[in-house]
Design a protein around this motif. Structure first.
Motif, mmCIF file in Angstrom:
data_model
loop_
_atom_site.group_PDB
_atom_site.id
_atom_site.type_symbol
_atom_site.label_atom_id
_atom_site.label_comp_id
_atom_site.label_asym_id
_atom_site.label_seq_id
_atom_site.Cartn_x
_atom_site.Cartn_y
_atom_site.Cartn_z
ATOM 1 N N ARG A 203 0.806 -1.225 0.000
ATOM 2 C CA ARG A 203 0.000 0.000 0.000
ATOM 3 C C ARG A 203 0.839 1.275 0.000
ATOM 4 N NH1 ARG A 203 -1.786 -3.220 3.985
ATOM 5 N NH2 ARG A 203 -1.009 -1.787 5.584
ATOM 6 N N ARG A 204 2.130 1.161 -0.155
ATOM 7 C CA ARG A 204 2.989 2.348 -0.093
ATOM 8 C C ARG A 204 2.883 3.158 -1.377
ATOM 9 N NH1 ARG A 204 5.304 4.915 4.045
ATOM 10 N NH2 ARG A 204 5.974 2.880 4.862
ATOM 11 N N ASP A 205 2.469 4.397 -1.238
ATOM 12 C CA ASP A 205 2.456 5.342 -2.346
ATOM 13 C C ASP A 205 3.457 6.456 -2.036
ATOM 14 O OD1 ASP A 205 0.398 4.053 -3.805
ATOM 15 O OD2 ASP A 205 -1.097 4.930 -2.461
ATOM 16 N N GLY A 206 3.799 7.229 -3.042
ATOM 17 C CA GLY A 206 4.670 8.366 -2.809
ATOM 18 C C GLY A 206 6.075 7.996 -2.390
ATOM 19 N N VAL A 207 6.614 6.884 -2.914
ATOM 20 C CA VAL A 207 8.000 6.511 -2.638
ATOM 21 C C VAL A 207 8.915 7.601 -3.185
ATOM 22 C CG1 VAL A 207 9.804 4.808 -3.114
ATOM 23 C CG2 VAL A 207 7.448 4.056 -2.696
ATOM 24 N N PRO A 208 9.928 8.031 -2.431
ATOM 25 C CA PRO A 208 10.820 9.098 -2.915
ATOM 26 C C PRO A 208 11.288 8.862 -4.347
ATOM 27 C CG PRO A 208 11.364 8.532 -0.657
ATOM 28 C CD PRO A 208 10.314 7.554 -1.081
ATOM 29 N N THR A 209 11.281 9.911 -5.134
ATOM 30 C CA THR A 209 11.595 9.783 -6.555
ATOM 31 C C THR A 209 13.047 9.394 -6.820
ATOM 32 O OG1 THR A 209 12.016 12.173 -6.650
ATOM 33 C CG2 THR A 209 9.802 11.408 -7.238
ATOM 34 N N SER A 210 13.893 9.500 -5.793
ATOM 35 C CA SER A 210 15.286 9.083 -5.957
ATOM 36 C C SER A 210 15.418 7.571 -6.070
ATOM 37 C CB SER A 210 16.122 9.575 -4.769
ATOM 38 O OG SER A 210 15.624 9.035 -3.549
ATOM 39 N N LEU A 211 14.355 6.851 -5.722
ATOM 40 C CA LEU A 211 14.381 5.399 -5.711
ATOM 41 C C LEU A 211 13.704 4.819 -6.936
ATOM 42 C CD1 LEU A 211 13.261 4.686 -2.033
ATOM 43 C CD2 LEU A 211 15.518 4.242 -2.948
ATOM 44 N N GLY A 212 14.280 3.723 -7.454
ATOM 45 C CA GLY A 212 13.527 2.887 -8.358
ATOM 46 C C GLY A 212 12.486 2.132 -7.551
ATOM 47 N N THR A 213 11.422 1.694 -8.198
ATOM 48 C CA THR A 213 10.367 0.975 -7.491
ATOM 49 C C THR A 213 9.997 -0.293 -8.242
ATOM 50 O OG1 THR A 213 8.621 2.243 -8.596
ATOM 51 C CG2 THR A 213 9.409 3.076 -6.475
ATOM 52 N N ALA A 214 9.646 -1.317 -7.481
ATOM 53 C CA ALA A 214 9.218 -2.585 -8.067
ATOM 54 C C ALA A 214 8.356 -3.318 -7.056
ATOM 55 C CB ALA A 214 10.417 -3.438 -8.475
ATOM 56 N N ARG A 215 7.551 -4.228 -7.569
ATOM 57 C CA ARG A 215 6.690 -5.051 -6.718
ATOM 58 C C ARG A 215 6.993 -6.524 -6.991
ATOM 59 N NH1 ARG A 215 2.250 -2.212 -4.423
ATOM 60 N NH2 ARG A 215 2.196 -0.024 -5.125
ATOM 61 N N PHE A 216 6.849 -7.335 -5.933
ATOM 62 C CA PHE A 216 7.150 -8.754 -6.078
ATOM 63 C C PHE A 216 5.963 -9.602 -5.627
ATOM 64 C CE2 PHE A 216 8.685 -7.408 -1.908
ATOM 65 C CZ PHE A 216 8.133 -8.364 -1.057
ATOM 66 N N GLY A 217 5.866 -10.772 -6.203
ATOM 67 C CA GLY A 217 4.813 -11.717 -5.869
ATOM 68 C C GLY A 217 5.193 -13.092 -6.367
ATOM 69 N N PRO A 218 4.309 -14.061 -6.231
ATOM 70 C CA PRO A 218 4.628 -15.430 -6.681
ATOM 71 C C PRO A 218 4.987 -15.516 -8.158
ATOM 72 C CG PRO A 218 2.666 -15.426 -5.291
ATOM 73 C CD PRO A 218 3.000 -13.987 -5.566
ATOM 74 N N ASP A 219 4.506 -14.556 -8.953
ATOM 75 C CA ASP A 219 4.769 -14.606 -10.398
ATOM 76 C C ASP A 219 6.027 -13.847 -10.820
ATOM 77 O OD1 ASP A 219 2.446 -16.112 -10.774
ATOM 78 O OD2 ASP A 219 1.207 -14.308 -10.935
ATOM 79 N N GLY A 220 6.731 -13.251 -9.859
ATOM 80 C CA GLY A 220 7.967 -12.571 -10.211
ATOM 81 C C GLY A 220 8.000 -11.130 -9.730
ATOM 82 N N ILE A 221 8.915 -10.354 -10.316
ATOM 83 C CA ILE A 221 9.120 -8.951 -9.944
ATOM 84 C C ILE A 221 8.665 -8.061 -11.097
ATOM 85 C CG2 ILE A 221 10.866 -7.179 -9.503
ATOM 86 C CD1 ILE A 221 12.389 -9.162 -7.838
ATOM 87 N N GLN A 222 7.834 -7.078 -10.767
ATOM 88 C CA GLN A 222 7.356 -6.110 -11.753
ATOM 89 C C GLN A 222 8.015 -4.758 -11.460
ATOM 90 O OE1 GLN A 222 3.133 -6.065 -11.113
ATOM 91 N NE2 GLN A 222 2.962 -8.296 -11.257
ATOM 92 N N VAL A 223 8.843 -4.279 -12.367
ATOM 93 C CA VAL A 223 9.525 -2.999 -12.192
ATOM 94 C C VAL A 223 8.577 -1.877 -12.607
ATOM 95 C CG1 VAL A 223 11.492 -1.578 -12.853
ATOM 96 C CG2 VAL A 223 11.768 -4.053 -12.568
ATOM 97 N N GLU A 224 8.372 -0.924 -11.707
ATOM 98 C CA GLU A 224 7.512 0.224 -11.994
ATOM 99 C C GLU A 224 8.334 1.443 -12.408
ATOM 100 O OE1 GLU A 224 3.807 -0.633 -8.975
ATOM 101 O OE2 GLU A 224 5.604 0.325 -8.162
ATOM 102 N N ARG A 225 9.407 1.685 -11.688
ATOM 103 C CA ARG A 225 10.283 2.823 -11.996
ATOM 104 C C ARG A 225 11.724 2.327 -11.950
ATOM 105 N NH1 ARG A 225 8.658 7.296 -8.376
ATOM 106 N NH2 ARG A 225 10.092 6.492 -6.796
#
Length: 531
Positions: free
Chosen positions: A126-148
């Motif tokens: 549920r984390r929104d507004g992650v500092p823009t200096s960071l790349g962002t990605a989400r992980f789950g059973p199907d793998g890692i999805q890179v957002e930024r």
């Protein structure tokens, strides 16, 4: 698979992921992680865990991060989170576990201070507004999805070595900023090897872990389980507030070992004693850490689980832990304090007095200094605090060897065992979490209308101690609204660091050195809070 075979395999590995995935080679089809999904209990085998780690590592490797780059892992303890930090380990990425409840300001401060490259969270995070200096990605059973995608990095390193940082745990800091404890692969493996020599669990056990991932007690649990060829059972955090559901989960998951801070048992012993007692043949062990276990509650726990081996784990993030001591069963009637025993194999706890001399006589209090191969590297970007904690060996300073000055006070029993008596500084424990009172005070002082603040733990009859703030108000300010102050603190501090009581006083007492006199404040604590 015997404990001896695991020990032989572990002797040849030098990194965290190799150590914890030994079961993928020795017992690939055995359960590694027991998980709860939609009320159903399932498992992931060691082979499946290793395959998930490989998949995550391949996705992360495409981001071009270098050995030593920092990755923030925001998650509860789950099978996927375990696989993610093992994938980070395999690439030499230093993972920084944080809680999903971490305030945005605190997360931003950690990200900025570590120059982290990437923020990882579950697909349902549920984390929104992650500092823009960071790349962002989400992980789950199907793998890692890179957002930024992370900012481009240059790879300078080719080989991961055992002295590289494996992870960083952020704890409360005296300066009002969180403090990063940097632990190397070599350090954490030295600890795991010493811990496993106690034979706390076997390969047939299922180890229930109740600690959040950012609390290194969870890493201890994972190391205890996977390092023994056993299965780790992450207990969903939501169940800990409901004794009946917690006990039912232990029953359904087949947990044989339950680890956590003593307070996880309080509600169970009061409201679900019979349900816990019904698991007396199933639960063979309990390990606790983070705070003292009240003796009346320990006796009740032993009455509910008369055959369980109860182990008192003592230590701090700078070495993960220092000792494992079996609690006498039954607890003698005349005992008034549970021993923390001796250091685990491969380590030694020394008592040193205020003049730097060793304390050998029974009953004399000294500060614990830990000699160990499992010590942390230092505090991230804080050489002053590191130098104050990692000090020259007081017995042989000429060698250049350092030991960890823990800040813990203890005395020896007649058999040489140690008994913890308190702290030499302003660090306290709240629900097992380390809290530097200075960090609480700094935030409270930032609240409009407050000119001075001091925090301390106040004992309560028959209840947990309470974190209280004593405040001095600006001239013309007549009071402070506790709920508003609490909400203000929650913007920057975890909930366990928010004062539960606020007391207004005319001035803060100080000692001869000009520092806040907490003893004098404690003496005032019996008076009604001023409004």
């Amino acid at each position: 698979m015997s404990r001896e075979n695991f020990a032989r395999t572990h002797a040849s590995v030098e990194t965290l992921h190799e150590f914890l995935l030994a079961g993928a080679r020795l017992t690939p089809d055995k359960p590694a992680v027991i998980q709860a999904v939609g009320g159903e209990v399932g498992s992931i085998s060691y082979r499946q865990l290793a395959q998930r780690v490989d998949g995550y590592a391949a996705a992360l490797d495409e981001l071009g991060l270098d050995i030593g780059d920092r990755v923030i892992l925001e998650s509860d303890t789950t099978p996927t989170a375990i696989a993610v930090f093992l994938a980070c380990s395999s690439l030499g990425l230093t993972f920084i576990p944080v809680s999903p409840e971490t305030p945005a300001q605190r997360l931003a401060l950690i990200a900025e201070s570590t120059a982290a490259a990437l923020h990882l969270q579950p697909v349902d995070g549920r984390r929104d507004g992650v500092p823009t200096s960071l790349g962002t990605a989400r992980f789950g059973p199907d793998g890692i999805q890179v957002e930024r995608t992370p900012a481009p990095r240059t790879r300078h390193r080719r080989e991961l070595v055992p002295t590289d940082p494996a992870y960083m745990i952020f704890t409360s800091g005296t300066t009002g900023r969180p403090k990063g404890v940097v632990m190397s692969h070599r350090g954490v493996l030295a600890f795991f090897r010493g811990m496993l020599r106690h034979g706390i669990v076997s390969a047939e056990d299922r180890v229930a872990t109740t600690s959040p991932l950012q609390f290194d007690f969870s890493l201890l649990d994972i190391g205890l389980a996977l390092g023994s060829g056993a299965a780790v059972v992450p207990v969903p955090r939501s169940l800990l507030r409901w004794p009946r559901r917690f006990v039912q989960f232990l029953a359904d998951s087949g947990a044989t070992q339950v680890n956590g801070v003593p307070s996880i048992w309080r509600g169970v012993l009061r409201h679900e004693f019979a349900g816990l007692a019904a698991l007396g043949e199933q639960i063979r062990g309990v390990l606790y850490s983070g705070e003292n276990f009240p003796l009346p509650e320990m006796r009740e726990l032993q009455r509910a689980l008369p055959h369980a081996r109860v182990v008192n784990c003592f230590g701090s993030s700078e070495s993960i832990a220092a000792s494992f001591t079996d609690v006498p069963n039954p607890l003698p009637d005349d005992i008034d304090r549970i021993s923390i025993g001796h250091a685990h194999p491969g380590a030694e706890m020394l008592l040193i007095d205020e003049d730097g001399r060793p304390v050998d006589s029974p009953g004399v209090i000294g500060q614990i200094h830990l000699r160990s191969a499992a010590l942390f590297h230092g505090y991230w970007n804080d050489p002053e605090a590191t130098a104050a904690a990692l000090v020259p060996d007081p017995l042989n300073p000429a060698t250049g060897q350092v030991v960890f000055r823990t800040g813990d006070l203890a005395y020896r029993g007649e058999g040489g065992e140690l008994y913890f008596t308190g702290r030499a500084d302003s660090l306290v424990k709240v629900r097992g979490n380390r809290v530097e009172l200075g960090e609480v005070e700094r935030r409270v002082r930032e609240f409009p209308g407050i000119t001075g603040a001091a925090a301390l733990m106040l004992p309560q009859e028959g209840k947990d101690p309470v974190l209280a703030a004593f405040v001095v108000l600006d001239e013309g300010v007549t009071g402070v609204e506790e709920m508003e102050l609490g909400a203000f603190c929650l913007e920057a501090l975890p909930d366990y660091m928010v004062p539960q009581q606020v007391r207004v006083i005319d001035e803060l007492p100080v000692n001869a050195n000009g520092k806040i006199d907490r003893r004098a404040l404690a003496e005032r604590a019996g008076q009604p809070a001023q409004r």
